[in-house]
Design a protein around this motif. Structure first.
Motif, PDB file in Angstrom:
ATOM      1  N   GLY A   1      36.024  12.941 -21.361  1.00  0.00           N
ATOM      2  CA  GLY A   1      35.780  14.329 -21.757  1.00  0.00           C
ATOM      3  C   GLY A   1      36.800  15.340 -21.264  1.00  0.00           C
ATOM      4  N   PRO A   2      37.083  15.397 -19.953  1.00  0.00           N
ATOM      5  CA  PRO A   2      38.007  16.429 -19.456  1.00  0.00           C
ATOM      6  C   PRO A   2      39.391  16.367 -20.094  1.00  0.00           C
ATOM      7  N   SER A   3      39.997  15.183 -20.160  1.00  0.00           N
ATOM      8  CA  SER A   3      41.313  15.099 -20.793  1.00  0.00           C
ATOM      9  C   SER A   3      41.202  15.308 -22.295  1.00  0.00           C
ATOM     10  N   GLY A   4      40.142  14.764 -22.899  1.00  0.00           N
ATOM     11  CA  GLY A   4      39.954  14.919 -24.335  1.00  0.00           C
ATOM     12  C   GLY A   4      39.763  16.357 -24.754  1.00  0.00           C
ATOM     13  N   SER A   5      39.187  17.171 -23.872  1.00  0.00           N
ATOM     14  CA  SER A   5      38.988  18.585 -24.198  1.00  0.00           C
ATOM     15  C   SER A   5      40.310  19.314 -24.349  1.00  0.00           C
ATOM     16  N   LEU A   6      41.365  18.771 -23.721  1.00  0.00           N
ATOM     17  CA  LEU A   6      42.680  19.399 -23.755  1.00  0.00           C
ATOM     18  C   LEU A   6      43.561  18.838 -24.867  1.00  0.00           C
ATOM     19  N   THR A   7      43.515  17.517 -25.057  1.00  0.00           N
ATOM     20  CA  THR A   7      44.568  16.863 -25.840  1.00  0.00           C
ATOM     21  C   THR A   7      44.157  16.362 -27.213  1.00  0.00           C
ATOM     22  N   THR A   8      42.872  16.144 -27.457  1.00  0.00           N
ATOM     23  CA  THR A   8      42.472  15.488 -28.699  1.00  0.00           C
ATOM     24  C   THR A   8      42.935  16.254 -29.932  1.00  0.00           C
ATOM     25  N   GLY A   9      42.796  17.581 -29.894  1.00  0.00           N
ATOM     26  CA  GLY A   9      43.164  18.392 -31.050  1.00  0.00           C
ATOM     27  C   GLY A   9      44.626  18.279 -31.412  1.00  0.00           C
ATOM     28  N   ILE A  10      45.494  18.486 -30.447  1.00  0.00           N
ATOM     29  CA  ILE A  10      46.934  18.435 -30.721  1.00  0.00           C
ATOM     30  C   ILE A  10      47.372  17.007 -31.009  1.00  0.00           C
ATOM     31  N   SER A  11      46.792  16.035 -30.321  1.00  0.00           N
ATOM     32  CA  SER A  11      47.200  14.644 -30.458  1.00  0.00           C
ATOM     33  C   SER A  11      46.962  14.111 -31.861  1.00  0.00           C
ATOM     34  N   PHE A  12      45.835  14.496 -32.480  1.00  0.00           N
ATOM     35  CA  PHE A  12      45.463  13.936 -33.776  1.00  0.00           C
ATOM     36  C   PHE A  12      45.518  14.963 -34.914  1.00  0.00           C
ATOM     37  N   GLY A  13      45.449  16.261 -34.573  1.00  0.00           N
ATOM     38  CA  GLY A  13      45.466  17.291 -35.601  1.00  0.00           C
ATOM     39  C   GLY A  13      46.850  17.724 -36.031  1.00  0.00           C
ATOM     40  N   VAL A  14      47.817  17.652 -35.132  1.00  0.00           N
ATOM     41  CA  VAL A  14      49.181  18.101 -35.433  1.00  0.00           C
ATOM     42  C   VAL A  14      50.016  17.062 -36.182  1.00  0.00           C
ATOM     43  N   PRO A  15      49.918  15.746 -35.856  1.00  0.00           N
ATOM     44  CA  PRO A  15      50.783  14.776 -36.515  1.00  0.00           C
ATOM     45  C   PRO A  15      50.774  14.776 -38.043  1.00  0.00           C
ATOM     46  N   PRO A  16      49.627  14.969 -38.725  1.00  0.00           N
ATOM     47  CA  PRO A  16      49.702  15.010 -40.190  1.00  0.00           C
ATOM     48  C   PRO A  16      50.614  16.124 -40.700  1.00  0.00           C
TER      49      PRO A  16
ATOM     50  N   GLU B   1      41.053  17.006  -9.657  1.00  0.00           N
ATOM     51  CA  GLU B   1      40.289  17.537  -8.520  1.00  0.00           C
ATOM     52  C   GLU B   1      38.915  18.054  -8.932  1.00  0.00           C
ATOM     53  N   ASN B   2      38.809  18.642 -10.133  1.00  0.00           N
ATOM     54  CA  ASN B   2      37.556  19.274 -10.540  1.00  0.00           C
ATOM     55  C   ASN B   2      36.944  18.654 -11.788  1.00  0.00           C
ATOM     56  N   ALA B   3      37.502  17.527 -12.240  1.00  0.00           N
ATOM     57  CA  ALA B   3      37.085  16.960 -13.525  1.00  0.00           C
ATOM     58  C   ALA B   3      35.605  16.619 -13.571  1.00  0.00           C
ATOM     59  N   LEU B   4      35.085  16.002 -12.515  1.00  0.00           N
ATOM     60  CA  LEU B   4      33.680  15.607 -12.527  1.00  0.00           C
ATOM     61  C   LEU B   4      32.770  16.825 -12.565  1.00  0.00           C
ATOM     62  N   GLN B   5      33.129  17.846 -11.821  1.00  0.00           N
ATOM     63  CA  GLN B   5      32.332  19.081 -11.829  1.00  0.00           C
ATOM     64  C   GLN B   5      32.345  19.730 -13.219  1.00  0.00           C
ATOM     65  N   TRP B   6      33.537  19.825 -13.816  1.00  0.00           N
ATOM     66  CA  TRP B   6      33.638  20.440 -15.144  1.00  0.00           C
ATOM     67  C   TRP B   6      32.885  19.620 -16.186  1.00  0.00           C
ATOM     68  N   ASP B   7      32.947  18.305 -16.049  1.00  0.00           N
ATOM     69  CA  ASP B   7      32.228  17.466 -17.003  1.00  0.00           C
ATOM     70  C   ASP B   7      30.722  17.632 -16.838  1.00  0.00           C
ATOM     71  N   THR B   8      30.278  17.822 -15.597  1.00  0.00           N
ATOM     72  CA  THR B   8      28.865  18.081 -15.346  1.00  0.00           C
ATOM     73  C   THR B   8      28.439  19.402 -15.992  1.00  0.00           C
ATOM     74  N   GLU B   9      29.325  20.383 -15.930  1.00  0.00           N
ATOM     75  CA  GLU B   9      29.057  21.682 -16.561  1.00  0.00           C
ATOM     76  C   GLU B   9      29.285  21.646 -18.068  1.00  0.00           C
ATOM     77  N   GLU B  10      29.832  20.546 -18.563  1.00  0.00           N
ATOM     78  CA  GLU B  10      30.036  20.247 -19.984  1.00  0.00           C
ATOM     79  C   GLU B  10      31.123  21.077 -20.651  1.00  0.00           C
ATOM     80  N   THR B  11      31.936  21.770 -19.878  1.00  0.00           N
ATOM     81  CA  THR B  11      33.056  22.530 -20.436  1.00  0.00           C
ATOM     82  C   THR B  11      34.170  22.643 -19.406  1.00  0.00           C
ATOM     83  N   VAL B  12      35.377  22.317 -19.834  1.00  0.00           N
ATOM     84  CA  VAL B  12      36.550  22.534 -18.999  1.00  0.00           C
ATOM     85  C   VAL B  12      37.018  23.970 -19.213  1.00  0.00           C
ATOM     86  N   PRO B  13      37.216  24.754 -18.146  1.00  0.00           N
ATOM     87  CA  PRO B  13      37.579  26.171 -18.311  1.00  0.00           C
ATOM     88  C   PRO B  13      38.835  26.369 -19.161  1.00  0.00           C
TER      89      PRO B  13
END
Length: 443
Positions: free
Chosen positions: A118-133, A44-56
Motif C-alpha cells: 500500500g504505502p509504495s503503491g500509493s505513490l507509484t502505481t499511477g505513474i508506473s502504469f498510467g503514463v506508459p500508454p 520509517e512511518n509506512a506501517l503507521q500510515w498504512d494503519t491510517e489507510e492514507t499516506v500523507p
C-alpha cells in the motif's frame, strides 16, 4: 559486501555478501542511494500510515521533487522528455540515460522493504502504469499536453481498465466512448472498479469501447477524473493495500476531447496487454520482497522466542517450515533477477513476445510464494502473528495483503493459463517458420 551479519533470508544474495553476475557499480551505487532515501521518507512511518489507510500528500510531493517517482516507469526511461524537463539524473546516483531494468528491479525491491504494497503503491502505481500508454502510443500533441505535469508529479494519473463485471476478462469491458455528432468529443459512460490511486488522480489512461464487441472494439483515452463533470469517485474498503487509494469510478456522460485518444481507435487491447508486462513484473518483484520481509521477521523471532525450554529455532519442525519457504523465496528471486537481466539484453519487441507469457507466470508464482512465506511467518509467530498490534503486527498485515498480489494485475489462474498458452503459441510459430515451403527444396 555486507560488513555485518545478515539475518537469513532478509536480503537478496547480492546484498548479503555473495557474488552476482548482474550488478555493476552503477547498480550498487543506486541501491545505496535509494535505500537511504526510502528508509527516511517512507519506511520509517509506512506501517503507521498504512494503519491510517492514507499516506500523507507531502510524501508524494517529496518523492516527486527528488525524481523518485520516475524509476517506477519501464526502462529505458523517456530520456528526451526528462532532459527537456531538466531531469538529468536521479538522487545524483544514476544518469537517466544509463538507467536500465536492473535499476528498476532494485527500485521496486527497495520500495517494498516496508513489507506492505500500500504505502509504495500509493505513490507509484499511477505513474508506473498510467503514463506508459501515453509515452509509447500517444501522438505528439497528447504527449505535449500531459507528460510535463505527469512526469514531474504536478498532476497525478492512474490506469483504469478493470470493471465490476470485467476483471481479468479485459476484452469484455463495457465502458463506452461514443463520438458526438460533430466528431469533436467522446461521451464516456460506464464504471471502473478497483482502480489504484484513482481517488487522487486528475487523469486516467482508460480502456473504453469505441467499437463493437470483443478486443477489436477497445481503445484507450486520457479521461479527466478529479472535479470533472459526470465523474463520481469513492474509495473502496479492501482487505490489503489499504493505503493505495483503491477507487470505484462512475462515468456519466463525461465529455472528453477526441484529441485525448491514445494512439489509434481499436488498438486498445494491444496497448493494454503491452502495458501489463511491466505491471506484472513489478508486482512480482515487490511481492518477492514482501515474502522476504515476512520470512526474515519470522527468522529473527524464532532465534529469540523460547518454547518448551529452548529457542524455537532448535525445534526441527520449525527449521523444516522455514527451510521450505526460504528455498521458495530464494528461487523466486533468482527467477526474477534472471528475467530482468533478459530484459536488458533483448530488444523490446522481442522481449514482449518471448517474455510476455513468462511475465504472467512470474507474477502468479510470486503470489504463491508470498502466500506460503506469509503463512509460515504467521504460524511461527503464533498468537503474536494473529494480533493487529505488537511484535507480530507487520506479519499479520502482510498475510492480509496476499490476495492483493494474487488477484490484481491478472488473477493467478488466468496468469498461469496465459503463460502456457503464450509459450505454446511461440513454439508453434517457430515450428511453422522452419517448415519447408511446398514445391521448394530449400528450408
Amino acid at each position: 559486501m555486507s560488513s555485518t551479519p545478515v539475518v537469513p533470508f532478509s536480503e537478496p544474495p547480492y546484498l548479503a555478501g555473495l557474488p552476482s553476475p548482474y550488478y555493476k557499480p552503477t547498480h550498487l551505487k543506486w541501491q545505496k542511494a535509494i535505500r537511504e532515501f526510502i528508509s527516511k521518507h517512507l519506511l520509517e512511518n509506512a506501517l503507521q500510515w498504512d494503519t491510517e489507510e492514507t499516506v500523507p500528500e507531502h510524501v508524494f510531493e517529496t518523492f516527486a521533487r527528488a525524481g523518485m517517482l520516475i524509476p517506477s516507469l519501464p526502462a529505458p526511461l523517456p530520456v528526451e522528455w526528462l532532459k527537456r524537463l531538466g531531469i538529468h539524473e536521479i538522487l545524483g546516483a544514476v544518469k537517466v540515460e544509463e538507467f536500465d531494468y536492473i535499476h528498476t528491479l532494485i527500485y521496486c525491491d527497495e520500495m517494498a522493504r516496508t513489507g506492505l504494497a500500500g504505502p509504495s503503491g500509493s505513490l507509484t502505481t499511477g505513474i508506473s502504469f498510467g503514463v506508459p500508454p501515453i509515452l509509447k502510443f500517444g501522438n505528439k500533441q497528447l504527449q505535449e499536453r500531459f507528460l510535463p505535469e505527469l512526469l514531474t508529479g504536478k498532476k497525478r494519473t492512474c490506469i483504469a481498465i478493470t470493471e465490476p463485471e470485467a476483471g481479468s476478462d479485459v476484452a469484455n469491458i463495457t465502458t463506452t466512448a461514443t463520438k458526438t455528432p460533430d466528431g469533436k468529443h467522446y461521451i464516456v459512460n460506464g464504471t471502473k472498479k478497483w482502480i489504484t490511486n484513482g481517488i487522487w488522480s486528475e487523469y486516467s489512461s482508460m480502456a473504453v469501447r469505441t467499437g463493437g464487441p470483443g478486443p477489436t472494439g477497445l481503445s484507450m483515452l486520457v479521461v479527466p477524473l478529479k472535479d470533472c463533470p459526470g465523474v463520481n469517485m469513492r474509495r473502496l474498503k479492501v482487505g490489503g493495500q489499504v493505503s493505495a487509494g483503491t477507487t470505484f469510478i462512475e462515468l456519466d456522460d463525461v465529455k472528453v476531447p477526441v484529441e485525448n485518444l491514445i494512439g489509434t481507435e481499436g488498438m486498445g487491447m494491444r496497448y493494454i496487454m503491452t502495458n501489463f508486462n511491466h505491471e506484472r513484473l513489478t508486482i512480482a518483484i515487490g511481492a518477492t520482497r514482501q515474502a522476504r520481509v515476512a520470512l526474515a521477521a519470522a527468522t529473527e523471532y524464532i532465534l529469540k522466542r523460547e518454547a518448551f525450554g529452548k529457542p524455537l529455532v532448535e525445534q526441527p519442525v520449525v527449521r523444516q517450515r522455514l527451510a521450505r519457504c526460504g528455498a521458495m523465496v530464494e528461487s523466486q528471486w533468482a527467477w526474477v533477477e534472471q528475467f530482468v537481466y533478459q530484459m536488458t539484453q533483448l530488444p523490446k519487441e522481442v522481449a514482449d513476445i518471448e517474455l510476455g507469457g513468462l511475465t504472467a507466470m512470474a507474477k502468479a508464482q510470486a503470489g504463491i510464494v508470498l502466500n506460503e512465506c506469509a503463512q509460515c511467518a504467521q504460524l511461527l509467530f503464533g498468537g503474536n502473528g494473529y494480533t493487529k498490534s505488537g511484535q507480530g503486527e507487520l506479519v499479520e498485515r502482510i498475510y492480509r495483503e496476499v490476495p492483493g498480489i494474487r488477484i490484481p494485475g491478472g488473477s493467478e489462474d488466468v496468469m498461469m493459463d496465459l503463460g502456457v498458452r503464450q509459450l505454446v503459441k511461440n513454439f508453434k510459430n517457430k515450428t511453422k517458420a522452419l517448415e519447408r515451403p511446398k514445391g521448394s527444396s530449400k528450408l
